[in-house]
Scaffold this motif. Sequence first.
Motif, short mmCIF file in Angstrom:
data_model
loop_
_atom_site.label_atom_id
_atom_site.label_comp_id
_atom_site.label_asym_id
_atom_site.label_seq_id
_atom_site.Cartn_x
_atom_site.Cartn_y
_atom_site.Cartn_z
N SER A 99 0.83 -1.19 0.00
CA SER A 99 0.00 0.00 0.00
C SER A 99 0.87 1.25 0.00
CB SER A 99 -0.91 0.02 1.22
OG SER A 99 -1.57 1.27 1.35
N PRO A 100 0.71 2.12 -1.00
CA PRO A 100 1.44 3.39 -0.97
C PRO A 100 0.85 4.37 0.02
CG PRO A 100 0.02 3.32 -2.88
CD PRO A 100 -0.08 1.97 -2.22
N GLY A 101 -0.33 4.09 0.52
CA GLY A 101 -0.98 4.93 1.49
C GLY A 101 -0.83 4.39 2.90
N PRO A 102 -1.83 4.62 3.74
CA PRO A 102 -1.73 4.19 5.13
C PRO A 102 -1.86 2.68 5.28
CG PRO A 102 -3.90 5.09 4.70
CD PRO A 102 -3.09 5.36 3.47
N MET A 103 -1.40 2.18 6.40
CA MET A 103 -1.61 0.79 6.73
C MET A 103 -3.11 0.55 6.82
SD MET A 103 0.06 -1.44 9.83
CE MET A 103 -1.04 -0.81 11.10
N SER A 104 -3.58 -0.53 6.21
CA SER A 104 -5.01 -0.70 6.05
C SER A 104 -5.39 -2.16 5.98
CB SER A 104 -5.47 0.01 4.77
OG SER A 104 -6.85 -0.22 4.51
N ASN A 105 -6.64 -2.45 6.32
CA ASN A 105 -7.20 -3.78 6.13
C ASN A 105 -8.12 -3.85 4.92
OD1 ASN A 105 -9.47 -2.43 7.02
ND2 ASN A 105 -9.83 -3.73 8.79
N SER A 106 -8.12 -2.80 4.12
CA SER A 106 -9.00 -2.70 2.96
C SER A 106 -8.26 -3.07 1.69
CB SER A 106 -9.56 -1.29 2.85
OG SER A 106 -10.35 -1.15 1.69
N TYR A 107 -8.87 -3.94 0.91
CA TYR A 107 -8.30 -4.39 -0.35
C TYR A 107 -7.96 -3.22 -1.27
CZ TYR A 107 -8.22 -6.73 -4.92
OH TYR A 107 -7.87 -7.19 -6.17
N SER A 108 -8.81 -2.21 -1.29
CA SER A 108 -8.66 -1.11 -2.24
C SER A 108 -7.43 -0.26 -1.99
CB SER A 108 -9.91 -0.23 -2.22
OG SER A 108 -10.09 0.39 -0.96
N ASN A 109 -6.86 -0.32 -0.81
CA ASN A 109 -5.69 0.49 -0.48
C ASN A 109 -4.39 -0.13 -0.99
OD1 ASN A 109 -7.47 1.32 2.35
ND2 ASN A 109 -6.53 2.93 1.09
N TYR A 110 -4.45 -1.36 -1.42
CA TYR A 110 -3.25 -2.06 -1.87
C TYR A 110 -3.19 -2.07 -3.39
CZ TYR A 110 -2.71 -3.38 2.97
OH TYR A 110 -2.55 -3.34 4.33
N HIS A 111 -2.16 -1.44 -3.92
CA HIS A 111 -2.03 -1.26 -5.36
C HIS A 111 -1.16 -2.30 -6.03
CE1 HIS A 111 -4.22 2.26 -4.61
NE2 HIS A 111 -3.27 3.17 -4.67
N TYR A 112 -0.35 -3.02 -5.25
CA TYR A 112 0.59 -3.98 -5.81
C TYR A 112 0.44 -5.31 -5.11
CZ TYR A 112 2.42 0.49 -7.29
OH TYR A 112 2.54 1.76 -7.82
N TRP A 113 0.40 -6.39 -5.91
CA TRP A 113 0.11 -7.72 -5.38
C TRP A 113 1.07 -8.75 -5.91
CZ3 TRP A 113 -3.98 -8.65 -2.02
CH2 TRP A 113 -4.85 -7.55 -1.82
N GLY A 114 1.37 -9.73 -5.06
CA GLY A 114 2.12 -10.88 -5.50
C GLY A 114 1.22 -11.89 -6.17
#
Length: 123
Positions: A99-114
């Motif tokens: 996540s380039p933003g805050p630490m989060s439990n929301s899927y939408s906040n994570y832009h990069y995935w393995g």
Amino acid sequence: QVQLVESGGGLVQAGGSLRLSCAASGRTFSWYNMGWFRQAPGKEREFVAAVSRSGGGTDYADSVKGRFTVSRDAAKNTVYLQMNSLKLEDTAVYYCAASPGPMSNSYSNYHYWGQGTQVTVSS
């Protein structure tokens, strides 16, 4: 951008342990808050754990609190998920995300995935 590669999944018996690793490319790894998600067959992807940029802050889903530990090593560009006391319901594909933003439990906040790594817990 950051490229993420998970490893460490496998087959374990209930009550056993696994350690997942997520290797990130480049020194920009430290710029991201990191999270772990999982997806079981027929279910939505769910939040598992997150760790802050410094590694000093962590967050866990209620279902894994006390059993899983998330950590990171900036020098190795790697985030870990130590999974203990594994249960059958922990069976899923586990994904590392940044996540380039805050630490989060929301899927939408994570832009990069393995690509994900399979964890299977047997009885």
